[in-house]
Design a protein around this motif. Structure first.
Motif, short mmCIF file in Angstrom:
data_model
loop_
_atom_site.label_atom_id
_atom_site.label_comp_id
_atom_site.label_asym_id
_atom_site.label_seq_id
_atom_site.Cartn_x
_atom_site.Cartn_y
_atom_site.Cartn_z
N ASN A 25 0.71 -1.07 -0.02
CA ASN A 25 0.19 -0.09 -0.07
C ASN A 25 0.97 1.31 -0.12
OD1 ASN A 25 -2.54 -1.22 -0.34
ND2 ASN A 25 -2.62 -1.46 1.97
N LEU A 28 1.85 1.73 -3.69
CA LEU A 28 0.92 1.91 -4.46
C LEU A 28 0.25 3.38 -4.29
CD1 LEU A 28 -1.05 -1.59 -4.70
CD2 LEU A 28 0.47 -0.32 -6.39
N ARG A 32 -1.25 5.80 -7.21
CA ARG A 32 -2.66 5.95 -7.65
C ARG A 32 -2.86 7.42 -7.89
NH1 ARG A 32 -3.39 2.18 -2.94
NH2 ARG A 32 -4.02 0.21 -4.21
#
Length: 80
Positions: A25, A28, A32
């Motif tokens: 996470n 990412l 994003r």
């Protein structure tokens, strides 16, 4: 056949699997928010942000697939 290094001095293995979702996470999250033009920016001398992200995520998912599928590398003649 080369001998394996003695790793006993490192102590018992540490299970880091619980950390992986947090790590993924963290990787990412900034990706994003990128705009299409951001993906083409240089991340390294000969790699774009897209190239670097694809490499890292490819390693991550490739490793998961290898583990899931039980792949074991078989050395070909001449491999060390």
């Amino acid at each position: 056949m080369p001998s394996r290094p003695d790793i006993r001095r490192l102590g018992p293995p540490i299970d880091t699997r619980p950390c992986l979702p947090t790590e993924l996470n963290a990787l990412l999250a900034p990706l994003r928010g990128l705009r299409p033009t951001d993906w083409r920016k240089a991340a390294l001398p000969r790699s774009t942000v897209h190239d670097l992200a694809a490499h890292v995520l490819g390693d991550y998912y490739g490793r998961l697939g290898l583990t899931r599928d039980g792949y074991r590398h078989v050395a070909r003649p001449g491999e060390g």
